[in-house]
Each structure stands twice: as C-alpha cells, then as structure tokens.
Design a protein around this motif. Structure first.
Motif, PDB file in Angstrom:
ATOM      1  N   GLY A 546       1.316  -0.981   0.044  1.00 28.46           N
ATOM      2  CA  GLY A 546      -0.068  -0.167   0.531  1.00 28.46           C
ATOM      3  C   GLY A 546       0.986   1.464   0.220  1.00 28.46           C
ATOM      4  O   GLY A 546       0.077   2.348  -1.015  1.00 28.46           O
ATOM      5  N   ARG A 547       2.185   1.076   0.566  1.00 28.34           N
ATOM      6  CA  ARG A 547       2.539   1.994   1.309  1.00 28.34           C
ATOM      7  C   ARG A 547       3.240   2.784   0.008  1.00 28.34           C
ATOM      8  O   ARG A 547       3.315   4.029  -0.642  1.00 28.34           O
ATOM      9  N   PRO A 548       4.369   2.413  -0.982  1.00 27.13           N
ATOM     10  CA  PRO A 548       4.312   3.050  -2.811  1.00 27.13           C
ATOM     11  C   PRO A 548       3.747   3.039  -3.269  1.00 27.13           C
ATOM     12  O   PRO A 548       3.746   4.170  -4.128  1.00 27.13           O
ATOM     13  N   ILE A 549       2.256   2.274  -3.378  1.00 25.88           N
ATOM     14  CA  ILE A 549       0.608   3.121  -4.239  1.00 25.88           C
ATOM     15  C   ILE A 549       0.539   4.867  -3.867  1.00 25.88           C
ATOM     16  O   ILE A 549       0.171   5.280  -4.095  1.00 25.88           O
ATOM     17  N   ILE A 553       0.804   8.138  -5.904  1.00 25.16           N
ATOM     18  CA  ILE A 553      -0.129   9.051  -5.626  1.00 25.16           C
ATOM     19  C   ILE A 553       0.028  10.897  -4.382  1.00 25.16           C
ATOM     20  O   ILE A 553      -0.466  11.835  -5.406  1.00 25.16           O
ATOM     21  N   ARG A 554       0.538  10.832  -3.810  1.00 24.38           N
ATOM     22  CA  ARG A 554       1.608  11.430  -3.434  1.00 24.38           C
ATOM     23  C   ARG A 554       1.646  12.773  -4.554  1.00 24.38           C
ATOM     24  O   ARG A 554       2.146  13.529  -4.598  1.00 24.38           O
ATOM     25  N   ASP A 555       2.463  12.651  -5.404  1.00 23.02           N
ATOM     26  CA  ASP A 555       3.557  12.432  -6.280  1.00 23.02           C
ATOM     27  C   ASP A 555       2.741  13.155  -7.390  1.00 23.02           C
ATOM     28  O   ASP A 555       2.875  13.874  -8.396  1.00 23.02           O
ATOM     29  N   VAL A 556       1.807  12.267  -7.617  1.00 27.04           N
ATOM     30  CA  VAL A 556       0.706  12.784  -9.485  1.00 27.04           C
ATOM     31  C   VAL A 556      -0.181  14.140  -8.649  1.00 27.04           C
ATOM     32  O   VAL A 556       0.429  15.118  -9.178  1.00 27.04           O
ATOM     33  N   SER A 557      -0.355  13.919  -6.990  1.00 30.10           N
ATOM     34  CA  SER A 557      -1.239  15.538  -6.837  1.00 30.10           C
ATOM     35  C   SER A 557      -0.222  16.463  -6.403  1.00 30.10           C
ATOM     36  O   SER A 557      -0.514  17.544  -6.568  1.00 30.10           O
ATOM     37  N   ALA A 558       1.515  16.214  -6.555  1.00 34.82           N
ATOM     38  CA  ALA A 558       1.571  17.108  -6.160  1.00 34.82           C
ATOM     39  C   ALA A 558       2.155  17.951  -7.917  1.00 34.82           C
ATOM     40  O   ALA A 558       2.299  19.472  -7.703  1.00 34.82           O
ATOM     41  N   THR A 563      -5.349  18.314 -10.768  1.00 29.57           N
ATOM     42  CA  THR A 563      -6.205  16.670 -11.319  1.00 29.57           C
ATOM     43  C   THR A 563      -6.475  15.986 -10.395  1.00 29.57           C
ATOM     44  O   THR A 563      -6.305  16.092  -8.982  1.00 29.57           O
ATOM     45  N   ARG A 564      -7.291  15.965 -10.311  1.00 28.45           N
ATOM     46  CA  ARG A 564      -8.438  14.465  -9.496  1.00 28.45           C
ATOM     47  C   ARG A 564      -8.297  13.462  -9.775  1.00 28.45           C
ATOM     48  O   ARG A 564      -8.149  13.028 -10.684  1.00 28.45           O
ATOM     49  N   VAL A 565      -7.421  12.610  -8.469  1.00 27.55           N
ATOM     50  CA  VAL A 565      -6.795  11.392  -8.811  1.00 27.55           C
ATOM     51  C   VAL A 565      -7.852  10.249  -7.860  1.00 27.55           C
ATOM     52  O   VAL A 565      -8.655  10.460  -6.802  1.00 27.55           O
ATOM     53  N   THR A 566      -7.747   8.961  -9.001  1.00 26.49           N
ATOM     54  CA  THR A 566      -9.247   8.602  -8.339  1.00 26.49           C
ATOM     55  C   THR A 566      -8.088   6.876  -8.355  1.00 26.49           C
ATOM     56  O   THR A 566      -7.496   6.891  -9.255  1.00 26.49           O
ATOM     57  N   VAL A 567      -8.179   6.348  -7.163  1.00 27.36           N
ATOM     58  CA  VAL A 567      -7.559   4.941  -6.982  1.00 27.36           C
ATOM     59  C   VAL A 567      -9.338   3.541  -7.130  1.00 27.36           C
ATOM     60  O   VAL A 567      -9.510   3.911  -6.730  1.00 27.36           O
ATOM     61  N   THR A 598      -3.745   9.646   1.727  1.00 30.86           N
ATOM     62  CA  THR A 598      -3.968  10.575   0.389  1.00 30.86           C
ATOM     63  C   THR A 598      -5.139  11.040   0.723  1.00 30.86           C
ATOM     64  O   THR A 598      -5.945  10.566   1.507  1.00 30.86           O
ATOM     65  N   ASP A 599      -5.882  11.544  -0.130  1.00 35.60           N
ATOM     66  CA  ASP A 599      -7.042  12.500  -0.611  1.00 35.60           C
ATOM     67  C   ASP A 599      -7.488  11.795  -1.866  1.00 35.60           C
ATOM     68  O   ASP A 599      -8.688  12.558  -1.967  1.00 35.60           O
ATOM     69  N   ALA A 600      -6.748  11.105  -2.404  1.00 35.96           N
ATOM     70  CA  ALA A 600      -7.385  10.857  -3.451  1.00 35.96           C
ATOM     71  C   ALA A 600      -8.865   9.372  -3.422  1.00 35.96           C
ATOM     72  O   ALA A 600      -9.697   9.304  -1.969  1.00 35.96           O
TER      73      ALA A 600
END
Length: 610
Positions: A546-549, A553-558, A563-567, A598-600
């Motif tokens: 879970g931690r790598p994913i 996601i935090r890198d994408v958000s930064a 961009t709205r991130v959905t998992v 994250t806030d995804a």
C-alpha cells in the motif's frame, strides 16, 4: 369501457396502501405491556425497601408502612399527571431530556439525558439479575451458573426487541396480565382474611435495639420506597413508538400504569400492616404476603413464578425507551448519528445492541449479583424526575393558559419531592456504590459535549448551512493497481476508462529474483495485450504494497495539482461466504494505505463470480 374514478385520498382496489410502519407501532394496551414492566415489577421490591428501612425502628416503625406508601402513591399521582402533560407538550419523545432542552438549557438537558441513560442500563442489569435470583432461589443447583443464565435472558430479550417493539409488546402482554391478575387476587383475598393463613417461621431481621421514628428515617424509607416509581417516565420517552394518535394512546397507557401501580402498592401495604409482617432473612415480603393470603399451595408458586418472569422481562422497558432517547441525542449531535438510524419494523437497532452490550458487561462485572447493582439503581431516574418537573414549571409559566398556576404548582411540588428523594438516596447509598453514579454522570455529560463539539467542527469544515461553490469539472486520472493479467484486469481498466480522462495501471515490484521474474512475465504479457494503458512500475525495497502506491499518488497530486486522482481497486466477489477466506485481502491493504495517506477518491469494483 368503464372508467373508475379514484377520489383524492383513496387507493385503487388493486393497489395496497403504502406501509407507513404503523402496524409495527404500539397500541395503548401494547404500550402498557411493553413499557410498564419495570414499574409493575417494582412492587416486588418497592414495599420491601420501605419495610427494611422502617424495621430499624422496630414494630412501631413498621406501623408507618402504610403512611409512607400513601406518600409514595401521592407522588406517583403527581408524576403521572405531569408526564401526561410532558407527552402532550413533547410528542417526539425524550421525556425529561426534551423538557430540559426546551426550558432549562443544553447542559441541564444533558444531565437529564445522562441520568436516564444510566437508569435504563442499570434497570436492565437489575431486572435480569433479580429474575435469575428468583430462579436460583427455587433451584439452588443453578446458583453457580447465574452469570450465564443472566446473559441468556438478556440475549432473549434483545432478540425479541430486534424484531420490533410491537412484536415484543405482544410477547410480554401475557406475563404482564398474569402478574397483575395474581397480585390483585392476592390483595382481594387478603383483605377478606381475619388472620394470615400461613406465617413464615424464620428469624426476623427486626432488632431489639429499635430506634425512634424520626423525620430522617421516614425520609429514608420514602426515598427507598420510591424505587417502585422507576419506569414511570418510560412511556413519555417513547411516544413516537405508539400508533396514531400517538399522544392520546401514550397518555392512556401512562394513566393505566399509574392507576394499576398505585392500587397494587397501596393494597400490598395495607396487607403488610393488616398481617403485621416483618422482614425475614431469605424470604421476600411479597412471598410472605402470598403465604399469608393464599397459603403455601399452587397459588403461592404461581405468584412466585409470575414475579420471577416479570422481573426478568422488565428489562424490556429500557429496550423500549432508551433507543428513542439515543435517537434524539444523535439527532441533536450529542451521540454518533448511527443511533438515529431506524431499521425495518421501526427498530433503532444500534440503540438496542448498544444497550445489550453495556448491560452484558455490567452483568459480568457484578457476577450476576443483584445486591451489587441495586445501590446504583434509581438515583438516575430521580434526577430525571426532578429536571422534568422543574422544566414543566417553566413550561406552564411560559404558556400562562387556563389553570397554569395549578399545573405549575403541581409540577413544582413533584420537583421538591423527587429532589429530596434523589438527595436522600444518594447520601444514604453513597458508600454502597452511589459514588460511582456521582462520578459517571458528569463523565457521560462530558462525553456528550465532546461528540457535539466534534460534529460542530465537522459541520464547520463541510460548510453545513451555507451555499457551496458551484460544481466544476477537473481533469481526472484513474490509477488501477494490478499484479497479474486476467479478466479482472480487463474489467478494471474498462471501468477506469469510463470514470476518468486518463488511466494508469501501477504494479509494485520487489528486488527478489522470483518477484523480478514475475514482473518480466507481466511486462511481456502487457506488451502483447497492448490495452492502450501504460504500466507504471513502482520499485520497493521492502515487502510493502500500500505505501508505494500511496507515495505515487502523492507525487501525482504534487506534480499535477489541478488533477483529480481516483484509485480503482478491483476485487473478486465470491459466490459463497466461506470463499472469502480464500482471498488475499490485497485490495483492503491498498485501500487502507490510500485512505490514510492521501486524499484520493477510492472506488471498489466488485467482480462477481457466477
């Protein structure tokens, strides 16, 4: 062709009227049976409590049994009259909590609510242990199993209430009628006796060192006997559980409760004085009265068995009143909102289960011993009585309608009496465990206020009560964790493409040779399949999923702030329940890490196997 006109308010013949849940609510008789068990069962220990206190003054003190009981009956009449008005003024239920919230402020209302919560919980524990104590008295071999017997009775009452309060009322009508009928037969036959048929030949607990009958002794006897009034408020707390017209049905049930309870208390007290009964070690006063009026025969055992059953089932009063009170507290943001949810059959399931859980803990803690719990009993209800009466005085002063002075005077008189009873009971039983209530009640109020502040903070952050900004569309990226290639992977990417503008598949790779071989196999299969979705590899030195994913996601958000991130987490839904044990729970691990770090947005795709 014939056209049938349907008038407004009518229902076509081939259609059933909508189920409003009324059939799962209480009639006046059913409400009397379901919500008065606590009060009815109190005749088994209320008169005895008076006798035990007055016995300190010897035979002369026991002569005041009837006057003290008449004073208790007078207070009962005041309470019934007052709670009839509470029912009319507060048809949404809540009793003293609703009265205090409207007329005495939030803090006082929480004191009233906390006192009622404590009383309801203790009532369940006391009722169950008292019923089991009667059973183990008849069958001493069961004494060592009393805790398990208590838990079994509690489970039975809980299960009945989970089916709905109306269904529970139907179950309890018969034992209620049998008990009330038995007590009335005992009283009527006893009144025609010139002398007791049978007198218990055991050592009396009346001492030779009798004290004088003073005001304090009479007050203590009065306060102890007022334990017979517990449960009077239950109907006012549960008005929404009645069928329409709710107020009238609840008022009729309240009057019936007061009339029946008053007659039984006075009748038993008259017989105690008539037969000159004294408290006897190991034999209840009610058992002595049955012996004296009916003799030691089958009728005696009917009364004992009916008393045992009603004592055990009188816990149902709490199951009828407390869930409604918890609903009101949850609605006012003083308890978790889950307590306001109502299941089928008009059941506040979470309130019922919470009451059962806390009561079970008390039963285990006390070892199924009634005497451990009795010192804590009834204090809370006196506090609730007093708060309700004071609040109704404020209510009548504000209304100033016809006869308001008399109604306010009646409520004020009741407040003085119940307030005195609360102080005397607390003081006299402080060393016997009442100190625990003195500590617990403020802590309970503090817990209510803490929950309220938490909801206020959440409401402020959510902007409740304010018009929010208009919605807008953001660019969206859907991230799909994968570990292998299968039909589940195809379904996940199809769903992801329907949700967002861009889809990225991610897989976590580890440095172990076996894991690297699996990664190379996945890369080759992915290139051959060519779904049009990039496969992002997340290197991880440790065996973490879970931690790598979450870090990706935090890198994408930064890097892509707009961009709205959905998992999207794809999982197999097994055909059979036991097959869930075969799952690896990877989806739950990923969801937990993403939610925590994250806030995804998290989507769980259930792929059903047929």
């Amino acid at each position: 062709m014939t056209v049938l006109a349907v008038q407004p308010g009518e229902t076509p013949a081939d259609e059933e009227p909508p189920d409003t849940g009324e059939r799962h609510r209480l009639t006046a008789l059913a409400g009397f049976a379901a919500l008065s068990l606590d009060a009815m069962a109190s005749v088994a220990y209320g008169p005895e409590a008076v006798v035990l206190v007055l016995a300190a003054a010897g035979a002369h003190g026991l002569g005041f049994t009837l006057p003290v009981t008449l004073a208790i009956a007078a207070l009962l009449a005041v309470l019934v009259a007052s709670y009839r008005q509470v029912i009319a003024a507060f048809p949404d239920g809540g009793g003293s909590y609703a009265v205090a919230k409207t007329h005495l402020g939030a803090r006082t209302s929480l004191v009233a609510a906390g006192s009622l919560v404590l009383d309801y919980v203790l009532n369940v524990a006391v009722a169950v242990t008292a019923g089991v104590a009667a059973l183990t008295s008849a069958f001493p071999s069961l004494y060592g199993e009393r805790v398990w017997l208590c838990l079994a009775v509690l489970t039975l009452v809980t299960a009945v209430n989970l089916r709905g309060i109306a269904e529970s009322a139907r179950v309890f009508i018969v034992p209620t009628v049998v008990f009330i009928g038995s007590i009335f037969v005992l009283i009527v036959i006893g009144l025609f006796r010139d002398a007791p048929v049978n007198r218990v030949n055991s050592a009396s607990v009346v001492t030779d060192n009798a004290t004088s009958v003073g005001v304090l002794l009479l007050l203590k006897a009065f306060a102890s006997g007022c334990s017979a009034l517990t449960g009077v408020e239950a109907i006012a707390n549960a008005v929404p559980s009645f069928r329409a017209p709710r107020v009238k049905r609840a008022q009729r049930a309240e009057v019936a409760l007061g009339a029946v309870l008053g007659v039984m208390l006075i009748g038993l007290s008259v017989l105690i004085s008539r037969f000159h009964l004294q408290p006897v070690q190991g034999v209840t006063v009610l058992a002595q009265l049955a012996d004296a009026s009916l003799g030691h025969n089958w009728a005696f055992y009917v009364i004992q068995f009916a008393t045992m059953i009603l004592l055990a089932l009188s816990a149902n009063t709490s199951f009828g009143g407390l869930p409604v009170l918890l609903k009101l507290l949850a609605r006012d943001n003083y308890l978790p909102h889950v307590f306001a949810l109502k299941a089928d059959r008009q059941v506040h399931r979470h309130g019922v289960l919470a009451l059962a859980a806390v009561s079970a803990a008390l039963l285990v803690f006390s070892g199924g011993d009634t005497n451990t719990l009795v010192p804590l009993f009834a204090i809370g209800v006196f506090v609730g009585f007093t708060v309700a009466q004071v609040g109704m005085v404020r209510h009548w002063r504000g209304e100033r309608g016809t006869g308001w002075r008399g109604k306010a005077l009646l409520s004020g008189f009741g407040a003085v009496l119940t307030g005195v009873a609360a102080v005397v009971v607390t003081a006299s039983k402080f060393d016997d465990g009442a100190w625990l209530i003195v500590i617990t009640l403020p802590l309970l109020v503090l817990a209510f206020e803490t929950v309220h502040r938490a909801y206020a903070h959440i409401g402020e952050r959510l902007g409740l009560g304010r018009i929010p900004e208009p919605p807008h569309r953001d660019r969206s990226v859907v991230i799909v964790p994968v570990s292998s290639l299968s039909r589940l992977t195809s379904e996940a990417l199809t769903a992801a493409a329907s949700l967002g503008d861009e889809v990225r598949a991610v897989t976590v790779c580890y440095p172990d040779p076996e894991d690297r071989a699996n990664l190379h196999a996945l890369e080759r299969a992915w290139a051959q399949w060519d779904p049009g979705v990039p496969l992002v590899q997340l290197a991880c030195e440790r065996r973490s999923l879970g931690r790598p994913i979450a870090a990706y996601i935090r890198d994408v958000s930064a890097t892509e702030p707009d961009t709205r991130v959905t998992v999207l987490i794809a999982e197999v839904e097994p055909v059979r329940l036991w097959q869930r044990l075969l799952q690896n729970q990877r989806g739950a691990v990923v969801a937990h890490a993403v939610r925590r770090d994250t806030d995804a947005v998290i989507c769980r795709l259930r792929f059903r196997l047929f």
